[in-house]
Design a protein around this motif. Structure first.
Motif, PDB file in Angstrom:
ATOM      1  N   ARG A 108       5.147  82.550  74.636  1.00 24.11           N
ATOM      2  CA  ARG A 108       4.424  81.284  74.548  1.00 24.11           C
ATOM      3  C   ARG A 108       4.739  80.566  73.237  1.00 24.11           C
ATOM      4  N   SER A 109       4.691  81.305  72.124  1.00 20.17           N
ATOM      5  CA  SER A 109       4.921  80.693  70.813  1.00 20.17           C
ATOM      6  C   SER A 109       6.326  80.128  70.702  1.00 20.17           C
ATOM      7  N   SER A 110       7.312  80.864  71.221  1.00 17.83           N
ATOM      8  CA  SER A 110       8.690  80.386  71.135  1.00 17.83           C
ATOM      9  C   SER A 110       8.904  79.158  72.008  1.00 17.83           C
ATOM     10  N   LEU A 111       8.365  79.184  73.219  1.00 15.60           N
ATOM     11  CA  LEU A 111       8.491  78.015  74.090  1.00 15.60           C
ATOM     12  C   LEU A 111       7.838  76.796  73.455  1.00 15.60           C
ATOM     13  N   ARG A 112       6.698  77.009  72.819  1.00 12.16           N
ATOM     14  CA  ARG A 112       5.962  75.903  72.197  1.00 12.16           C
ATOM     15  C   ARG A 112       6.657  75.399  70.934  1.00 12.16           C
ATOM     16  N   ASP A 113       6.978  76.334  70.007  1.00 10.60           N
ATOM     17  CA  ASP A 113       7.442  75.942  68.673  1.00 10.60           C
ATOM     18  C   ASP A 113       8.953  75.713  68.589  1.00 10.60           C
ATOM     19  N   ASP A 114       9.723  76.432  69.415  1.00  6.77           N
ATOM     20  CA  ASP A 114      11.182  76.310  69.355  1.00  6.77           C
ATOM     21  C   ASP A 114      11.747  75.358  70.397  1.00  6.77           C
ATOM     22  N   LEU A 115      10.977  75.083  71.451  1.00  6.06           N
ATOM     23  CA  LEU A 115      11.516  74.275  72.550  1.00  6.06           C
ATOM     24  C   LEU A 115      10.682  73.024  72.811  1.00  6.06           C
ATOM     25  N   ILE A 116       9.407  73.205  73.211  1.00 11.67           N
ATOM     26  CA  ILE A 116       8.593  72.070  73.651  1.00 11.67           C
ATOM     27  C   ILE A 116       8.340  71.076  72.529  1.00 11.67           C
ATOM     28  N   ARG A 117       7.775  71.569  71.420  1.00 16.88           N
ATOM     29  CA  ARG A 117       7.428  70.655  70.322  1.00 16.88           C
ATOM     30  C   ARG A 117       8.641  69.921  69.750  1.00 16.88           C
ATOM     31  N   PRO A 118       9.743  70.629  69.412  1.00 12.91           N
ATOM     32  CA  PRO A 118      10.900  69.892  68.864  1.00 12.91           C
ATOM     33  C   PRO A 118      11.418  68.819  69.803  1.00 12.91           C
ATOM     34  N   HIS A 119      11.401  69.096  71.120  1.00 18.14           N
ATOM     35  CA  HIS A 119      11.880  68.078  72.054  1.00 18.14           C
ATOM     36  C   HIS A 119      10.932  66.897  72.103  1.00 18.14           C
ATOM     37  N   ILE A 120       9.623  67.182  72.209  1.00 21.57           N
ATOM     38  CA  ILE A 120       8.640  66.100  72.276  1.00 21.57           C
ATOM     39  C   ILE A 120       8.681  65.246  71.008  1.00 21.57           C
ATOM     40  N   ASP A 121       8.910  65.895  69.854  1.00 15.45           N
ATOM     41  CA  ASP A 121       8.977  65.147  68.592  1.00 15.45           C
ATOM     42  C   ASP A 121      10.101  64.128  68.593  1.00 15.45           C
ATOM     43  N   THR A 122      11.142  64.380  69.389  1.00 16.45           N
ATOM     44  CA  THR A 122      12.266  63.448  69.429  1.00 16.45           C
ATOM     45  C   THR A 122      12.016  62.255  70.343  1.00 16.45           C
ATOM     46  N   ILE A 123      11.010  62.358  71.215  1.00 11.47           N
ATOM     47  CA  ILE A 123      10.786  61.261  72.171  1.00 11.47           C
ATOM     48  C   ILE A 123       9.405  60.638  72.044  1.00 11.47           C
ATOM     49  N   SER A 124       8.563  61.209  71.187  1.00 11.43           N
ATOM     50  CA  SER A 124       7.209  60.683  71.077  1.00 11.43           C
ATOM     51  C   SER A 124       6.684  60.891  69.672  1.00 11.43           C
ATOM     52  N   THR A 125       5.831  59.996  69.223  1.00 14.20           N
ATOM     53  CA  THR A 125       5.216  60.142  67.905  1.00 14.20           C
ATOM     54  C   THR A 125       3.992  61.032  67.954  1.00 14.20           C
ATOM     55  N   THR A 126       3.443  61.254  69.137  1.00 13.69           N
ATOM     56  CA  THR A 126       2.283  62.129  69.257  1.00 13.69           C
ATOM     57  C   THR A 126       2.708  63.544  69.567  1.00 13.69           C
ATOM     58  N   LYS A 127       2.004  64.520  69.007  1.00 12.78           N
ATOM     59  CA  LYS A 127       2.305  65.923  69.244  1.00 12.78           C
ATOM     60  C   LYS A 127       1.284  66.557  70.193  1.00 12.78           C
ATOM     61  N   THR A 128       0.365  65.758  70.715  1.00 12.95           N
ATOM     62  CA  THR A 128      -0.618  66.264  71.656  1.00 12.95           C
ATOM     63  C   THR A 128      -0.282  65.711  73.032  1.00 12.95           C
ATOM     64  N   ILE A 129       0.112  66.583  73.948  1.00 15.33           N
ATOM     65  CA  ILE A 129       0.535  66.155  75.268  1.00 15.33           C
ATOM     66  C   ILE A 129      -0.478  66.654  76.301  1.00 15.33           C
ATOM     67  N   GLU A 130      -1.138  65.730  76.980  1.00 14.16           N
ATOM     68  CA  GLU A 130      -2.093  66.104  78.013  1.00 14.16           C
ATOM     69  C   GLU A 130      -1.355  66.268  79.340  1.00 14.16           C
ATOM     70  N   CYS A 131      -1.866  67.164  80.173  1.00  6.75           N
ATOM     71  CA  CYS A 131      -1.244  67.422  81.469  1.00  6.75           C
ATOM     72  C   CYS A 131      -1.580  66.296  82.440  1.00  6.75           C
ATOM     73  N   SER A 132      -0.629  65.422  82.724  1.00  9.91           N
ATOM     74  CA  SER A 132      -0.835  64.347  83.687  1.00  9.91           C
ATOM     75  C   SER A 132       0.508  63.977  84.284  1.00  9.91           C
ATOM     76  N   ARG A 133       0.490  63.083  85.241  1.00 10.60           N
ATOM     77  CA  ARG A 133       1.730  62.706  85.913  1.00 10.60           C
ATOM     78  C   ARG A 133       2.612  61.848  85.036  1.00 10.60           C
ATOM     79  N   ASP A 134       2.077  61.284  83.978  1.00 12.05           N
ATOM     80  CA  ASP A 134       2.799  60.284  83.202  1.00 12.05           C
ATOM     81  C   ASP A 134       3.485  60.849  81.962  1.00 12.05           C
ATOM     82  N   VAL A 135       3.432  62.167  81.762  1.00 14.34           N
ATOM     83  CA  VAL A 135       4.027  62.728  80.561  1.00 14.34           C
ATOM     84  C   VAL A 135       5.252  63.541  80.911  1.00 14.34           C
ATOM     85  N   THR A 136       5.831  64.138  79.884  1.00  8.42           N
ATOM     86  CA  THR A 136       7.074  64.866  80.054  1.00  8.42           C
ATOM     87  C   THR A 136       6.951  66.010  81.056  1.00  8.42           C
TER      88      THR A 136
END
Length: 633
Positions: free
Chosen positions: A93-121
């Motif tokens: 979980r930590s690796s997926l979050r810190d090494d994969l999910i967060r770095p990718h989201i940081d490149t496409i969004s200014t927010t680091k809090t991603i809610e589960c909905s149809r409109d997000v990544t």
């Protein structure tokens, strides 16, 4: 009752398993997944001969290279794992979050809090599962993180990654699609088919889409450079290196198809991206350091595996315009050791397959794992002492690499041409070595990765024969380094990368732009360079050298850039000329951007023209760069 009978039937494993299936079918109970009788079956067959618990029947031919699709998504739920092994799931979980999910989201969004909905990544996770202990542990760890989304209007599941630091907020999720890929190399007879059947059963139990590939189905087209083996160019000769490249190519192609799949006859939204997860762990990373040492890798590359690769573009279709459709290779178990993984599987009575070839020393990596590392462990004073040595080597190599790479990149940006390497003099220091290594990798599109010995040979030639300004050194794989004065070029077979270009930059001048300025011919260009970019980072290339790079002509300003080949198609450039079309590029030290493209309707057309990217169009009253070009007849 069933457990008592099973314990009595333990010597008759096949009968016991048949009995539990009958009990399950007629008991009238609705089991929680995984069904209790399946857990008991696992206890019966665990650590027994693989032929006892995996069917050896070969799947029908229609499943070759195709997807076995899932229908019911509700069955993808977490296993009830032993509490002492939750650190395995937590590490993944930590690796997926810190090494994969967060770095990718940081490149496409200014927010680091991603809610589960149809409109997000939405991330497509593609697990490479062989059936061995490592990949099976990764499979169970990832599926333990999956939950059904609350949005019933979608057919997607959600990966529950707590993105807050303390991991207490379970409401934050990233929408996810999970797929599994398996490769039947057909090198171990029935056992290869048994591995396939086992992984397919794992996926069927949870209704996870299963993608299978067979070695014998492939027609290989690896070049000599890709194969590094002239004798294996024709036919389907099996080697570990070719098999690895085959798997990586298939995984990338499959991920691209999954991320870019159509939905209601429209292309995927721009928030879709993907990752290929492999089950490499800390022991594998240590083995990689030793193998690099044995190959003679440079000190800056004497480090272990990366948790995440550089991104690669998945948007190969011209109708997809977003660069966020990218993929990565990720290794979320690098912080775990082999012993941790084995204990996790054993304590939860989880099955896996053993590849008998892993116990042999036929391959170099096996010999390092089975003989060299145990000896080093003994000499170092134990497991922890040896791991500390490896960690120290890894950290020092990364620190040296980071420092040298930054200075080498600046040195390369200062060179007059990016297609040639300019020597600073008759001495080659470590900075020059690193710059040459980076340059050689870049201009050959990573086909040439020079070893320390190869760089030393070039250094010896430069320093010991300063008066000899023309020579050639063979560096392997049909590549040669050629010196002409103070310039080094790379030559493959008989073609020089730099000699094949029809245009070259003669000089650049910075002038104040006047709208009345007229260009004398197509050998002159006037462009506006962005801040912090210098004209020395300009270079000439061909379209086939820049791949799927995008371009925004003046008449499309304010709209999305289009792929360079789409522009050429719109300009009615003949198909055979598109790859050879000249482009003027500029580099910021990490990646190139097209500044201008030369439009020529045919190879006999003498009235070609340069089209400038709208970002580089000059404006009145600004300082611009006037470029004088030369042509090679």
């Amino acid at each position: 009752m069933s457990y008592y009978l099973l314990s009595r039937l333990r010597p008759l494993r096949a009968s016991a398993i048949l009995f539990t299936n009958i009990v399950s079918a007629f008991s009238g109970f609705h089991w929680q997944h995984p069904p209790h009788h399946l857990s008991l079956q696992r206890q019966l067959v665990h650590h027994q001969d693989v032929s006892c618990y995996v069917s050896m029947q070969r799947p029908s031919m229609h499943t070759r290279g195709l997807t076995v699709a899932a229908t019911g998504r509700d069955r993808i739920v977490a296993n009830d794992f032993a509490s002492q092994n939750v650190q395995i799931i937590s590490a993944v979980r930590s690796s997926l979050r810190d090494d994969l999910i967060r770095p990718h989201i940081d490149t496409i969004s200014t927010t680091k809090t991603i809610e589960c909905s149809r409109d997000v990544t939405t991330v497509v996770l593609l697990l490479a599962v062989s059936g061995g202990s490592d990949s099976v542990a990764l499979f169970h760890a990832v599926t333990a993180l999956l939950r059904k989304t609350n949005d019933d209007s979608t057919q997607h599941t959600s990966i529950c990654l707590n993105l807050d630091n303390d991991g207490t907020d379970g409401s934050k999720k990233v929408k996810c699609e999970l797929h599994v890929a398996h490769f039947n190399h057909e090198q171990r007879g029935d056992n290869s088919d048994g591995d396939e059947a086992f992984v397919q059963r794992l996926c069927a139990e949870r209704d996870i889409p299963f993608h299978n590939y067979f070695w014998s189905d492939e027609e290989f087209s690896f070049s000599k450079v890709e194969r590094n083996d002239e004798n294996a160019i024709s036919g389907n000769s099996f080697t570990q290196d070719i098999a690895r490249k085959w798997r990586r190519r298939k995984l990338r192609d499959l991920l691209s198809d999954l991320v870019l799949q159509t939905n209601n006859n429209t292309m995927c939204d721009t928030n879709r991206w993907g990752a290929i997860l492999t089950a490499h762990h800390g022991d594998d990373s240590d083995e990689t350091i030793l193998l690099k040492l044995l190959r003679g890798s440079h000190l800056t590359n004497l480090r272990g595996m990366e948790a995440r690769s550089e991104k690669f573009d998945l948007a190969t279709d011209s109708s997809s315009s977003s660069s966020t459709c990218v993929g990565y290779f990720a290794k979320p178990m690098l912080q775990l050791r082999k012993n941790d993984i084995t204990k996790f599987l054993e304590s939860n009575a989880l099955e896996w397959r053993e590849d008998e070839s892993n116990a042999t020393n036929k391959y170099k990596r096996n010999k390092v794992r089975n003989e060299l590392i145990p000896l080093m462990r003994e000499l170092a004073g134990g497991e922890q002492a040896l791991q500390k040595r490896f960690n120290n080597i890894d950290q020092q190599s990364r620190a040296i690499s980071k420092d040298l790479k930054e200075r080498a990149t600046s040195y390369l940006a200062s060179m007059p041409s990016q297609s040639e390497f300019w020597l600073p003099g008759d001495e080659v220091d470590i900075l020059c070595e690193e710059a040459f290594y980076i340059w050689a990798s870049k201009v050959t599109d990573r086909k040439l990765q020079l070893s320390f010995d190869q760089i030393n040979r070039i250094k010896f030639q430069v320093e010991n024969y300063p008066g000899k300004l023309q020579w050639t050194i063979d560096v392997g794989d049909l590549w040669r380094v050629q010196r002409n004065g103070n310039v080094l070029t790379l030559v493959h077979e008989t073609e020089s990368i730099s000699d094949s270009l029809p245009w070259y930059i003669v000089e650049t001048n910075h002038v104040l732009f006047d709208v009345n300025d007229q260009l004398e011919s197509d050998t002159e260009l006037i462009i506006k360079l962005p801040p912090k970019m210098e004209s020395s980072s300009l270079s000439m290339k061909r379209v086939k050298d820049v791949g799927n790079m995008r371009f925004l002509p003046q008449w499309r300003k304010g709209r999305s850039p289009i792929k360079i080949k789409e522009l050429l198609r719109g300009q009615k450039i003949q198909l055979h000329l598109r790859d050879e079309t000249s482009v003027l590029c500029i580099s910021d030290g990490s990646e190139d951007q097209i500044v201008a493209v030369y439009i020529q309707q045919s190879d006999k057309d003498k009235n070609g023209k340069w089209i400038i990217h709208s970002d580089f169009e000059p404006t009145k009253g600004n300082t611009v760069t006037r470029i004088t070009l030369g042509t090679i007849n």
